[in-house]
Design a protein around this motif. Structure first.
Motif, PDB file in Angstrom:
ATOM      1  N   THR A 171       3.031   4.338  -3.427  1.00 61.17           N
ATOM      2  CA  THR A 171       4.623   5.358  -4.050  1.00 61.17           C
ATOM      3  C   THR A 171       5.954   5.793  -2.865  1.00 61.17           C
ATOM      4  OG1 THR A 171       4.103   7.654  -3.470  1.00 61.17           O
ATOM      5  CG2 THR A 171       3.180   6.297  -5.287  1.00 61.17           C
ATOM      6  N   ARG A 172       6.535   5.431  -2.941  1.00 60.02           N
ATOM      7  CA  ARG A 172       7.659   5.661  -2.052  1.00 60.02           C
ATOM      8  C   ARG A 172       7.361   7.061  -1.120  1.00 60.02           C
ATOM      9  NH1 ARG A 172      11.999   3.342  -0.617  1.00 60.02           N
ATOM     10  NH2 ARG A 172      13.706   3.885  -0.062  1.00 60.02           N
ATOM     11  N   GLN A 173       6.861   8.378  -2.065  1.00 60.53           N
ATOM     12  CA  GLN A 173       7.087   9.287  -1.436  1.00 60.53           C
ATOM     13  C   GLN A 173       4.861   9.493  -0.011  1.00 60.53           C
ATOM     14  OE1 GLN A 173       7.966  11.696  -2.222  1.00 60.53           O
ATOM     15  NE2 GLN A 173       6.783  12.905  -0.401  1.00 60.53           N
ATOM     16  N   GLU A 174       4.617   8.321  -0.280  1.00 61.02           N
ATOM     17  CA  GLU A 174       3.062   8.212   0.605  1.00 61.02           C
ATOM     18  C   GLU A 174       4.054   7.601   1.917  1.00 61.02           C
ATOM     19  OE1 GLU A 174      -0.427   8.191  -2.531  1.00 61.02           O
ATOM     20  OE2 GLU A 174       1.039   6.092  -2.331  1.00 61.02           O
ATOM     21  N   GLY A 175       4.808   6.730   1.308  1.00 59.40           N
ATOM     22  CA  GLY A 175       5.417   5.677   2.937  1.00 59.40           C
ATOM     23  C   GLY A 175       6.187   7.044   3.238  1.00 59.40           C
ATOM     24  N   ILE A 176       6.802   7.804   2.855  1.00 57.94           N
ATOM     25  CA  ILE A 176       7.626   8.409   4.153  1.00 57.94           C
ATOM     26  C   ILE A 176       7.018   8.800   5.601  1.00 57.94           C
ATOM     27  CG2 ILE A 176       8.941  11.045   4.371  1.00 57.94           C
ATOM     28  CD1 ILE A 176       9.546  11.149   1.012  1.00 57.94           C
ATOM     29  N   ILE A 186       9.313   3.903  11.019  1.00 61.33           N
ATOM     30  CA  ILE A 186      10.194   3.057  11.500  1.00 61.33           C
ATOM     31  C   ILE A 186      12.087   2.559  12.223  1.00 61.33           C
ATOM     32  CG2 ILE A 186      11.211   0.096  10.245  1.00 61.33           C
ATOM     33  CD1 ILE A 186       8.367   0.643   8.655  1.00 61.33           C
ATOM     34  N   ARG A 187      12.359   3.307  11.009  1.00 60.62           N
ATOM     35  CA  ARG A 187      13.531   3.846  10.501  1.00 60.62           C
ATOM     36  C   ARG A 187      13.930   4.495  12.284  1.00 60.62           C
ATOM     37  NH1 ARG A 187      13.667   7.646   6.057  1.00 60.62           N
ATOM     38  NH2 ARG A 187      13.638   5.762   4.425  1.00 60.62           N
ATOM     39  N   LYS A 188      13.362   4.953  13.482  1.00 59.75           N
ATOM     40  CA  LYS A 188      13.705   5.175  14.763  1.00 59.75           C
ATOM     41  C   LYS A 188      13.580   3.916  15.496  1.00 59.75           C
ATOM     42  CE  LYS A 188      10.215   8.702  15.420  1.00 59.75           C
ATOM     43  NZ  LYS A 188       8.821   9.089  14.841  1.00 59.75           N
ATOM     44  N   HIS A 189      13.398   2.830  14.644  1.00 56.61           N
ATOM     45  CA  HIS A 189      13.243   1.305  15.994  1.00 56.61           C
ATOM     46  C   HIS A 189      14.214   0.120  15.179  1.00 56.61           C
ATOM     47  CE1 HIS A 189      10.338   3.387  18.069  1.00 56.61           C
ATOM     48  NE2 HIS A 189       9.455   3.241  17.304  1.00 56.61           N
ATOM     49  N   VAL A 190      14.232   0.383  13.856  1.00 55.78           N
ATOM     50  CA  VAL A 190      14.492  -0.707  12.664  1.00 55.78           C
ATOM     51  C   VAL A 190      15.533  -0.207  12.014  1.00 55.78           C
ATOM     52  CG1 VAL A 190      13.661  -2.540  14.057  1.00 55.78           C
ATOM     53  CG2 VAL A 190      12.409  -1.569  12.024  1.00 55.78           C
ATOM     54  N   THR A 191      16.168  -1.047  11.179  1.00 55.30           N
ATOM     55  CA  THR A 191      17.327  -0.641   9.409  1.00 55.30           C
ATOM     56  C   THR A 191      16.495  -1.928   8.570  1.00 55.30           C
ATOM     57  OG1 THR A 191      18.448   0.277  11.585  1.00 55.30           O
ATOM     58  CG2 THR A 191      19.357   0.603   8.740  1.00 55.30           C
ATOM     59  N   LEU A 192      16.309  -1.046   7.638  1.00 56.22           N
ATOM     60  CA  LEU A 192      15.762  -1.688   6.937  1.00 56.22           C
ATOM     61  C   LEU A 192      16.487  -0.954   6.180  1.00 56.22           C
ATOM     62  CD1 LEU A 192      11.919  -1.713   6.649  1.00 56.22           C
ATOM     63  CD2 LEU A 192      12.548  -3.118   8.259  1.00 56.22           C
ATOM     64  N   THR A 193      17.070  -2.690   5.037  1.00 59.96           N
ATOM     65  CA  THR A 193      18.075  -2.538   3.780  1.00 59.96           C
ATOM     66  C   THR A 193      16.748  -0.886   2.475  1.00 59.96           C
ATOM     67  OG1 THR A 193      17.116  -4.428   2.179  1.00 59.96           O
ATOM     68  CG2 THR A 193      19.342  -4.242   3.928  1.00 59.96           C
ATOM     69  N   ILE A 214      -1.797   4.414   6.794  1.00 62.26           N
ATOM     70  CA  ILE A 214      -1.078   3.027   5.873  1.00 62.26           C
ATOM     71  C   ILE A 214      -1.590   2.203   6.508  1.00 62.26           C
ATOM     72  CG2 ILE A 214       1.328   2.185   5.255  1.00 62.26           C
ATOM     73  CD1 ILE A 214       2.627   5.452   5.164  1.00 62.26           C
ATOM     74  N   GLN A 215      -1.952   1.298   5.306  1.00 59.07           N
ATOM     75  CA  GLN A 215      -2.825   0.357   5.904  1.00 59.07           C
ATOM     76  C   GLN A 215      -2.143  -1.479   5.732  1.00 59.07           C
ATOM     77  OE1 GLN A 215      -6.609  -0.308   5.144  1.00 59.07           O
ATOM     78  NE2 GLN A 215      -6.845   0.873   6.736  1.00 59.07           N
ATOM     79  N   PHE A 216      -1.600  -2.078   7.021  1.00 57.63           N
ATOM     80  CA  PHE A 216      -0.825  -3.294   7.165  1.00 57.63           C
ATOM     81  C   PHE A 216      -1.841  -4.479   6.791  1.00 57.63           C
ATOM     82  CE2 PHE A 216       3.728  -3.485   8.226  1.00 57.63           C
ATOM     83  CZ  PHE A 216       3.782  -1.553   8.483  1.00 57.63           C
ATOM     84  N   PRO A 217      -2.100  -5.081   5.705  1.00 58.67           N
ATOM     85  CA  PRO A 217      -2.840  -6.316   5.527  1.00 58.67           C
ATOM     86  C   PRO A 217      -2.606  -7.454   6.257  1.00 58.67           C
ATOM     87  CG  PRO A 217      -2.411  -5.812   3.251  1.00 58.67           C
ATOM     88  CD  PRO A 217      -1.540  -5.020   4.397  1.00 58.67           C
ATOM     89  N   TYR A 218      -3.590  -8.024   7.191  1.00 59.22           N
ATOM     90  CA  TYR A 218      -3.674  -9.400   7.957  1.00 59.22           C
ATOM     91  C   TYR A 218      -3.017  -9.821   6.993  1.00 59.22           C
ATOM     92  CZ  TYR A 218      -4.445 -13.231  10.424  1.00 59.22           C
ATOM     93  OH  TYR A 218      -4.456 -14.806  11.407  1.00 59.22           O
ATOM     94  N   HIS A 219      -4.081 -10.266   6.030  1.00 56.83           N
ATOM     95  CA  HIS A 219      -3.527 -11.236   5.020  1.00 56.83           C
ATOM     96  C   HIS A 219      -2.340 -11.319   4.424  1.00 56.83           C
ATOM     97  CE1 HIS A 219      -5.044  -9.108   1.306  1.00 56.83           C
ATOM     98  NE2 HIS A 219      -4.502  -9.606   0.850  1.00 56.83           N
ATOM     99  N   THR A 220      -1.219 -10.388   4.564  1.00 51.97           N
ATOM    100  CA  THR A 220      -0.239 -10.569   3.996  1.00 51.97           C
ATOM    101  C   THR A 220       0.879 -10.645   5.270  1.00 51.97           C
ATOM    102  OG1 THR A 220       0.213  -7.687   3.848  1.00 51.97           O
ATOM    103  CG2 THR A 220      -0.621  -9.778   1.948  1.00 51.97           C
ATOM    104  N   GLN A 221       0.030 -10.120   6.105  1.00 53.64           N
ATOM    105  CA  GLN A 221       1.419  -9.755   7.296  1.00 53.64           C
ATOM    106  C   GLN A 221       2.732 -11.143   7.979  1.00 53.64           C
ATOM    107  OE1 GLN A 221       1.011  -7.947  11.150  1.00 53.64           O
ATOM    108  NE2 GLN A 221       0.770  -9.838  12.264  1.00 53.64           N
ATOM    109  N   GLU A 222       1.794 -12.524   7.441  1.00 52.01           N
ATOM    110  CA  GLU A 222       2.473 -12.809   7.903  1.00 52.01           C
ATOM    111  C   GLU A 222       3.874 -13.510   6.813  1.00 52.01           C
ATOM    112  OE1 GLU A 222       2.148 -15.194  10.361  1.00 52.01           O
ATOM    113  OE2 GLU A 222       4.491 -15.992  10.386  1.00 52.01           O
ATOM    114  N   LEU A 247       8.253  -3.626   1.122  1.00 48.91           N
ATOM    115  CA  LEU A 247       7.015  -3.356   2.515  1.00 48.91           C
ATOM    116  C   LEU A 247       6.250  -2.358   1.599  1.00 48.91           C
ATOM    117  CD1 LEU A 247       6.561  -3.158   5.566  1.00 48.91           C
ATOM    118  CD2 LEU A 247       7.660  -1.221   5.955  1.00 48.91           C
ATOM    119  N   LEU A 248       6.323  -1.540   1.040  1.00 46.79           N
ATOM    120  CA  LEU A 248       5.695  -0.280  -0.229  1.00 46.79           C
ATOM    121  C   LEU A 248       4.934  -1.045  -0.436  1.00 46.79           C
ATOM    122  CD1 LEU A 248       7.827   2.942   0.342  1.00 46.79           C
ATOM    123  CD2 LEU A 248       6.055   2.275   1.678  1.00 46.79           C
ATOM    124  N   SER A 249       5.585  -2.199  -1.200  1.00 52.80           N
ATOM    125  CA  SER A 249       4.168  -2.704  -1.754  1.00 52.80           C
ATOM    126  C   SER A 249       2.964  -3.830  -1.688  1.00 52.80           C
ATOM    127  CB  SER A 249       5.849  -4.195  -2.962  1.00 52.80           C
ATOM    128  OG  SER A 249       5.747  -5.396  -2.050  1.00 52.80           O
TER     129      SER A 249
END
Lengths: 196, 196
Positions: free
Chosen positions: A2-7, A13-20, A108-116, A27-29
């Motif tokens: 959820t967006r809430q969990e991702g806050i 991230i916003r400290k470093h880059v600006t995502l739309t 919050i985990q970034f899975p390797y298999h989806t990273q690329e 990303l959250l998906s």
């Protein structure tokens, strides 16, 4: 997720880059929210490290057990830090290190298999990871330099400024392990400092 | 810089990302070729590190001098490696380390003041730097682990596999400094190994 969990992650991230907004949604998906109990392992030595984990709350230690069965702590991670066995993660080979939760820990985990795929879709994340890695490398090189030239007492004083809140959160023997000294020697240093 | 001079860098980059010919031309217009003499410093402790340097030929050592005047070598760099004081480079504050050429050394340098513009123009370079930094971080963390748990002899044997050609290229006392031992102790280890 959820967006809430991702806050917490989005704020970081916003400290470093600006995502739309669309990029944030993509990303959250892809990333996963996970809660570990105290004592749980995020990575176990010998397993392949499948995730790069952003710590939302809690505290972890990265350590390895040498051939003689001794534990050596490489680093601690708290809120807003990242943790993984980076060598295992980037090569997908068995991990040299353990990452264990010293408190109940939310990540919050970034899975390797989806990273690329994720980096192809949102190239701005390359920049985020580049900046993160620069900082981690600086910190790692400084640690090598300290090991060479600081006394145990100086290293302990540095540890307190680097990790201002950790000392109350982790057992003394782990602080000693991080510093590469015995628990008894650490107690001695602390007693002497208390008297000055 | 001429295209000819840039070939080693372009070959290195092609292993990781694919630039268009136009992007390669932009890159070569920004980076600088520089030849240092043996003994020259690419970075001096106390100065701000203005370049990230790709080693085309030669050999450098990164070291610092502690309060007691002792030198400690953090790493060596040879052909196809990068060298800088990364902490000084990313923050543009005075360097903690020296980078000195142990041989006549040719480098290609990315100037800090053009880096941001270059990364905006060629975002693929974010990826290149991210990959470079991942590897450097793995190597740095492994070094911390080795310092903790390997004997001096084991560390020396590891050094020989990690830097297979360096031992013939640098003075013995520097190898000893890298390992954090005295020159005499290193000689003793080598004599014992020669006998087995």
């Amino acid at each position: 997720m959820t967006r809430q969990e991702g806050i917490p992650l989005l704020q970081y991230i916003r400290k470093h880059v600006t995502l739309t907004e669309e990029e944030e949604a993509i990303l959250l998906s892809v990333v996963q929210y996970r809660k570990y109990l105290k004592g749980h392992y995020i990575v176990q030595q010998g397993d392949v490290c499948k995730y790069s984990s952003f710590v939302v709350s809690g505290c972890t230690r990265t350590f390895y057990v040498d051939d003689k069965g001794l534990e050596h702590i490489i680093l601690f991670a708290i809120e807003d830090w990242w943790t993984s066995d980076i060598g295992s993660f980037i090569t997908q080979t068995p991990a040299d290190y353990n990452v264990q939760c010293l408190e109940p820990t939310e990540v919050i985990q970034f899975p390797y298999h989806t990273q690329e795929q994720l980096l192809q879709t949102i190239p701005k994340l390359e920049r985020l990871f580049r900046i993160m890695l620069e900082r981690a490398l600086v910190s790692s090189q400084k640690r090598i330099a300290r090991n060479f030239s600081l006394t145990a007492k100086e290293q302990y004083l540095h540890f307190r400024t680097q990790y201002p809140n950790i000392e109350q959160r982790v057992p003394q023997y782990m602080v000693a392990s991080y510093l590469g000294i015995t628990k008894e020697f650490l107690s001695k240093i602390k007693r002497k400092l208390a008297m000055t």
